[in-house]
Structures are given as structure tokens and as C-alpha cells.
Write an enzyme that holds these catalytic residues in place. Structure first.
Site, PDB file in Angstrom:
ATOM      1  CD  GLU A   1      49.583  39.870  40.232  1.00 13.06           C
ATOM      2  OE1 GLU A   1      48.501  39.249  40.165  1.00 13.06           O
ATOM      3  OE2 GLU A   1      49.636  41.103  40.212  1.00 13.06           O
TER       4      GLU A   1
ATOM      5  CG  HIS B   1      46.666  42.973  39.382  1.00 14.72           C
ATOM      6  ND1 HIS B   1      46.878  41.723  39.918  1.00 14.72           N
ATOM      7  CD2 HIS B   1      45.363  43.244  39.580  1.00 14.72           C
ATOM      8  CE1 HIS B   1      45.746  41.264  40.424  1.00 14.72           C
ATOM      9  NE2 HIS B   1      44.808  42.169  40.222  1.00 14.72           N
TER      10      HIS B   1
END
Lengths: 291, 390
Positions: A209, A247
Site C-alpha cells: 500500500e 493504517h
């Protein structure tokens, strides 16, 4: 074969008697994981889920011979728990807890490295060797045994990827959720050679990511060292810069850590990069079919 | 969490990091009173918003009389300041910082951030103060000095020497002052669980002193629990109201520009869902992670927040149930359609734990605008088609 954990791995749980620790330890036991006990200070001598509880990790290791610890303690105590595990010669700590302060993890990881203890996480779903050993919170039923290794920063994308791989008729050797925090334990670069060396693994899926440069490091490593086919997806191509996407580590800051640069680096390293996670299964079928 | 410049300077003061003197003002009257209290004959009126580039946007101005202080404070307070970091909508200025003028001989840059590759804090310094550091890093990377500090040993003399020699500072007295400055900044960074400190510019005065002319700080959200003093500096007016409301329900929400509302479990899958919509020719309206403990209430709340955005033409609910049970999500969706007027097509893809039960629940409910997606690709395709047809 598999990597890091298998049906014989002896596991203890730190934060064993808490709500999360209890629920997931029970699920892991049901999956077949060899949980041999747990640690909760001041509850030593009791029994929980039919397993002994110890006051300290050292006692638990001395009595049970455990080599892996699954950590569920609250965020403020994670660093302490990780360092205690390292100090007790645990070989691998799997840290599930979300929300540990970065400064704490920095110190804990440095201490773990110094003591030769591997760590996975924090803020991750854990590690699973299909149909043998589940150390974490993933839904076990989607991981059918097979020949694809999986490394992912994201929990639900681990499930999504594994599910697609299995729906295509393949299966998973071991899947590792490495977590999306700014400081994490084992990453692509350490796990890729393990899968490369594992005779059971024939292909590797890596899910990354935005944020940081672990995927870029992985690309350089793959180019030089990995012969097995690798399929990759990088989440966050459409994420706005400067925003933290769920996150703690998933943020494009100062124009660095974009999905685009990671995808390009991986492609240049010969990795099959997919633009949507919906394509992971098909891509695996394609790379394995070519063999 | 980010704080304002004036708050950063309050923290600097606790650590003896030198700054010009200044006082915060909420009104033009307060601004004038502050200028009087500071004394002197030149002041800077500085808009306080959580964004860089304030000077270029017209939010930082020099006043040479008290009348000018009043006029500038009146102009800046209440203005919507647009900078390269605020986005085109800008930010409303509610406070101005009145600061004494400084004798600027030289402008430097000094910052501390986490180096994720080295896994330790890194002090960054540059002679190119006053410029966007991203541009310096891009155009002239050799002009940025980076010194990583291992917390196991802390800030040592050699770290300081690398900095001052790197910056070309030859005067021994100045070297000593700057090393002391950097050492205090590092201490602050560690003790307060900062995520980022940026001083741009750090000025050298005519008398060879170093002062933090600006101050930007962000903190590790996970560590705020042990810093109530920092938490108290939170300015909720600087935060997006919808994002904040969502977070109170355990939802992680970020608004985007597109037409397809997304409700997903897990941050990675949420981003992956946005990417898939984009790949299939649609545009995502938001990032929304319902988290691991989603229930009927949080799902209903998610719909409510998504539907506040008038651009939304379809909603894609994409859940891969691990801990989250799909039947609970399905019930949440039904509940939501009762509480909220869901007037756009809702494409639902539920997979994982209890997915068959969830499918049954949705089928029995027989709601006209709920469309079932069989997998991620199918769901995204149906959402894109629905948004185009609406």
C-alpha cells in the site's frame, strides 16, 4: 513445508485471559494451532481454555518449550510484552494489537533484533500456514492448503487475495500479514527469501500500500534474488496525498510513497502487477499456468 | 494530530528552544493590546491555521504601527486562507499570532521526522530555509543534511557536528548554539511522541542567535493517551467535521471527489475498492473503513455520512468478513434503510464469515434498490454501472 510456523510450532499467548486474547486463542486452538499456554501477570497457576497460565514469559517458555508468542496486550503495554518475549528467547513474536505508539515499537523492535527474535506486526492479522497453524485473527476457513505464499500489509486484502487464489483452484502455503504501521517487524525483504527457499511455495503474492518504501526495497530484492513468480497489488492508487488512509503508515507525504512509484519499481523487477485486487487470483493462475 | 504554530512555540518554550516573543489574539483589539505588551516598533501578524504556505497566501504580514496591527488583524481574522496545503476551499482564520519583528540575517531549515527505512528519528537541516522542503529535496537533494539518531544512544556530539559542518557553519559560538538547539529539539521530539517537527525558517539573527521563526508539529495519535497536555491543544475546527463524526463511531472516513460511496471493512480493502472502482471507469466518493467491530448502528451511521455528500449516485458495500460477521452487516444495511432515506442504488458484496446467511437476509428483505455483487470485481462493475445510470 511452509515458512516460519507449522503444525508442530508451540505457541504461547501474551494477554491470554483478556477478551481479545481469549476469543482468538480459542479460534486458533479450534484451527489446530498448538497453543501450549499463556501469560497474564498475577494469574499464574490458573488454567485457561484448558491450558496453563504463567506470570512471566520466561516461566512459560521454561515449562512449555514454546518458541512463538502471539501478543494481544493493550497498546500501551505492547513494547513491554515484545521485549519480555525477546528476553525469554522467544524466536518469533506475532503482535496483533493495534495502536501501539511508534516510539515504543521503535525501541521494542531494536531490542528484538538485538536478541535475534523475529517479529510480525503490530496491527496485523498474524500468520497462517494453511490447515496447520493459525497464529492471529484471520478467518481460517478461507486458507486452503496449496503452493502460493502471501505477504500483505492489509488484513482484509490478505483474505481477499487468499480467497481468490483458492477459488482459482490453487491454495496457500503460508500467509503473513505484516501490518501497516510505520515500524513493523518482518517485511517483504525478509519473507521473500523464505518463500523462495520453501519447496512447497511455487508463487508469491505480495500486497502493499501507499507510504514508506518497503515495496521499493522489495522490488530491488526481487530483481536480484527471487526466481519464483511474484504477483503484486499496491493499494491506494486513488488515495489523496497527505491523508492517512486508515493504517498509521499509509500516507503519501512530501510526494513520496505513492502507489505509482511502487508499481513501477515492481514491474521493472519483473513482478506481475495488477491494478485492481479483483485481478489477484487470475494473475496467479496466469503466472503458474505459464510454468 | 497537528497543532498551531503558536502552540508549537509554547512547547518549544518548555524546552528552551528559542523563538521570538509572541502572544495569540482572537480579535483586533487583542492584537493591538498584544503588540503594545510586546513593545518595539515592528510586529508580524500571523494567521493560525493547520497548513503551510500561509505567507504566500496573504496570511502573514508585517506591521510598523499599532494602527497597522489593527488593520491587518481585522483583515486576516475571518478570512478564508487558501494555500498549497489547504486545497481550493481554504481554511477560515480564527486566531492571529502577534509576534515581535526579528532581525533576519540568514534563513535555515531544521526538522525531525521518523526515517521509516532506518527505523529511527532523523534530523533534517538545510541552508535553504524559507522554501518548501519538498522542492529542495526534489531539485537540490544535496542541500539537505540528514542525521539519523539512534534512540538507544540519544543525541550525541557527533550528531551535532555533522549538522553544523554540513550547514557550513564555521563560527564556534554559532556552532555551539545550533547544536544546543538541535539537541533540545530531538529531546522534545522523543519526549512528546512527536511524529514531525518542522522549523522553516529557523533564522540566524544579526547577533548570531538562532530562533524558530515558524513551528509546525504533528504527534503520534497512538501516543496521545500519555500526553494530556498535547491532547488539550486539539483544535477541532481544523478537522473535517464528517471525518470527526465518523471517528466517534469507530469509522475511518475520508471524503473524495467522486460519485460512488464506499463502505468497506479494513483500510487496505477500502483503498483497493476505491482503486477497483477507478479502474472500472467510476470515481470513488470516499474512503470508509467500518473497522473490525462493525454492527447495525455503525453501518447505519456510515450510510448517513456517505449520503450527506450530494454527489453520491451509488453506494458500494464491500465486506470480506473475518472477525466481522456478514449477517450482522446485512442486518445493519436493512436497519440503515429504515433509519436513513437511502435513495441511491446500494450494491452489496458480502463474503467470508456467515456470507450465505447474509445473502439470505438480503434476499428475504426484498428491497428494490439493493443489488447483490458476487465478488469484488462484479460488485465494483455494478456500482459503476449504477452510478452512470442514475
Amino acid at each position: 513445508m511452509s515458512i516460519l510456523v507449522n503444525k508442530d510450532t508451540k505457541v504461547i499467548v501474551q494477554g491470554f485471559t483478556g477478551k481479545e486474547g481469549t476469543f482468538h486463542a480459542e479460534q486458533c486452538l479450534a484451527y489446530g494451532t498448538k497453543i501450549v499456554g499463556g501469560v497474564t501477570p498475577n494469574k499464574g497457576g490458573q488454567e485457561h481454555l484448558g491450558k496453563p497460565v504463567f506470570n512471566t514469559v520466561k516461566e512459560a517458555v521454561a515449562t512449555t518449550g514454546a518458541t512463538v508468542s502471539m501478543i494481544f496486550v493493550p497498546p500501551a503495554f505492547v513494547a513491554d510484552a515484545v521485549m519480555e518475549a525477546a528476553d525469554a528467547n522467544i524466536e518469533l513474536a506475532v503482535i496483533i494489537t493495534e495502536g501501539a505508539p511508534v516510539r515504543d515499537m521503535q525501541a521494542a523492535k531494536a531490542y528484538a533484533v538485538k536478541h535475534g527474535m523475529k517479529t510480525i506486526g503490530p496491527n496485523c492479522p498474524g500468520i497462517i500456514t494453511a490447515e496447520e497453524c493459525k497464529i492471529g485473527i484471520m478467518p481460517g476457513m478461507i486458507f486452503k492448503k496449496g503452493s502460493v505464499g502471501l505477504i500483505s500489509k492489509s488484513g482484509t486484502l490478505t483474505y481477499e487475495g487468499a480467497n481468490q487464489v483458492c477459488n482459482e483452484g490453487y491454495g496457500i502455503s503460508t500467509a503473513v500479514g505484516i501490518g501497516g504501521d510505520p515500524i513493523i517487524g518482518l517485511s517483504y525483504k525478509q519473507l521473500l527469501p523464505m518463500f523462495e527457499a520453501d519447496p512447497e511455495t511455487e508463487a508469491i503474492v505480495m500486497i502493499g500500500e501507499i507510504g514508506g518504501d518497503l515495496e521499493i526495497q522489495a522490488a530491488a530484492f526481487i530483481k536480484e534474488n527471487i526466481k519464483k513468480p511474484v504477483v503484486a497489488f499496491i493499494a491506494g492508487q486513488t488515495a489523496p496525498a497527505g491523508k492517512r488512509m486508515g493504517h498509521a503508515g499509509a500516507i503519501v507525504s512530501g510526494g513520496a510513497g505513492t502507489a505509482k512509484e511502487k508499481m513501477e519499481a515492481l514491474e521493472a523487477a519483473g513482478v506481475k502487477v495488477v491494478v485492481s485486487p479483483a485481478e489477484i487470483g487470475k494473475a496467479v493462475a496466469e503466472v503458474l499456468g505459464k510454468k | 494530530m497537528n497543532i498551531h504554530e503558536y502552540q508549537a512555540k509554547q512547547i518549544f518554550a518548555q524546552y528552551d528552544v528559542p523563538t521570538p516573543r509572541g502572544i495569540i489574539a482572537n480579535t483586533p483589539d487583542e492584537a493591538v493590546a498584544n503588540a503594545k505588551e510586546l513593545g518595539g516598533d515592528i510586529w508580524v501578524v500571523k494567521a493560525q491555521i493547520h497548513a503551510g504556505g500561509r505567507g504566500l497566501g496573504g496570511g502573514v504580514k508585517l506591521a510598523k504601527t499599532l494602527d497597522e496591527v489593527r488593520a491587518l488583524a481585522s483583515e486576516i481574522l475571518g478570512m478564508t486562507l487558501v494555500t498549497h496545503q489547504t486545497g481550493p476551499e481554504g481554511k477560515l482564520v480564527q486566531k492571529v499570532y502577534i509576534e515581535e519583528g526579528a532581525d533576519i540575517k540568514d534563513e535555515l531549515y531544521l526538522g525531525v521526522v521518523l526515517d521509516r527505512a532506518k527505523e529511527m528519528p532523523v534530523i533534517m537541516a538545510s541552508t535553504e530555509g524559507g522554501m518548501a522542503i519538498e522542492d529542495v529535496a526534489h531539485d537540490t537533494p544535496e542541500k539537505i543534511i540528514k542525521v539519523a539518531v539512534d534512540p538507544a544512544i540519544g543525541f550525541q556530539g557527533f550528531h551535532g557536528r555533522e549538522l553544523v559542518f554540513g550547514l557550513g557553519i564555521t563560527d564556534k559560538n554559532e556552532q555551539k548554539k545550533l547544536i544546543d538547539f538541535a539537541s533540545k529539539l530531538y529531546k522534545l521530539y522523543m519526549e512528546k511522541d512527536a511524529e514531525m517537527i518542522e522549523i522553516n525558517p529557523l533564522i540566524k539573527t544579526g547577533s548570531g542567535d538562532f530562533l524558530a521563526l515558524d513551528g509546525k508539529m504533528g504527534f503520534d495519535d497512538s501516543a496521545l493517551g500519555r500526553h494530556p497536555d498535547i491532547e488539550a491543544m486539539r483544535d477541532i475546527s481544523e478537522e473535517d467535521a464528517d471525518e470527526r463524526e465518523a471517528s466517534q463511531y469507530g469509522l475511518s472516513y475520508i471524503a473524495l471527489d467522486g460519485e460512488i460511496g464506499c463502505m468497506v471493512n479494513g483500510a487496505g480493502l477500502a483503498m483497493g475498492t476505491m482503486d477497483t472502482i477507478n479502474y472500472m471507469g467510476g470515481t470513488p466518493a470516499n474512503f470508509l473503513d467500518v473497522g473490525g467491530s462493525a454492527n447495525a448502528e455503525t453501518v447505519a451511521k456510515g450510510f448517513e455520512i456517505i449520503l450527506k455528500n450530494p454527489k453520491v449516485k451509488a453506494i458500494f458495500v464491500n465486506i470480506f468478513g473475518g472477525i466481522v460477521r456478514c449477517d450482522r452487516i446485512a442486518n445493519g444495511i436493512l436497519e440503515a434503510t429504515k433509519i436513513t432515506d437511502v435513495n441511491v442504488p446500494v450494491i452489496v458484496r458480502l463474503d467470508g464469515t456467515n456470507a450465505p446467511e447474509a445473502a439470505e437476509i438480503l434476499k428475504n428483505a426484498n428491497i428494490a434498490n439493493i443489488i447483490v455483487g458476487t465478488d469484488l470485481g462484479d460488485g465494483a462493475a455494478k456500482a459503476v454501472a449504477a452510478a452512470k445510470g442514475a
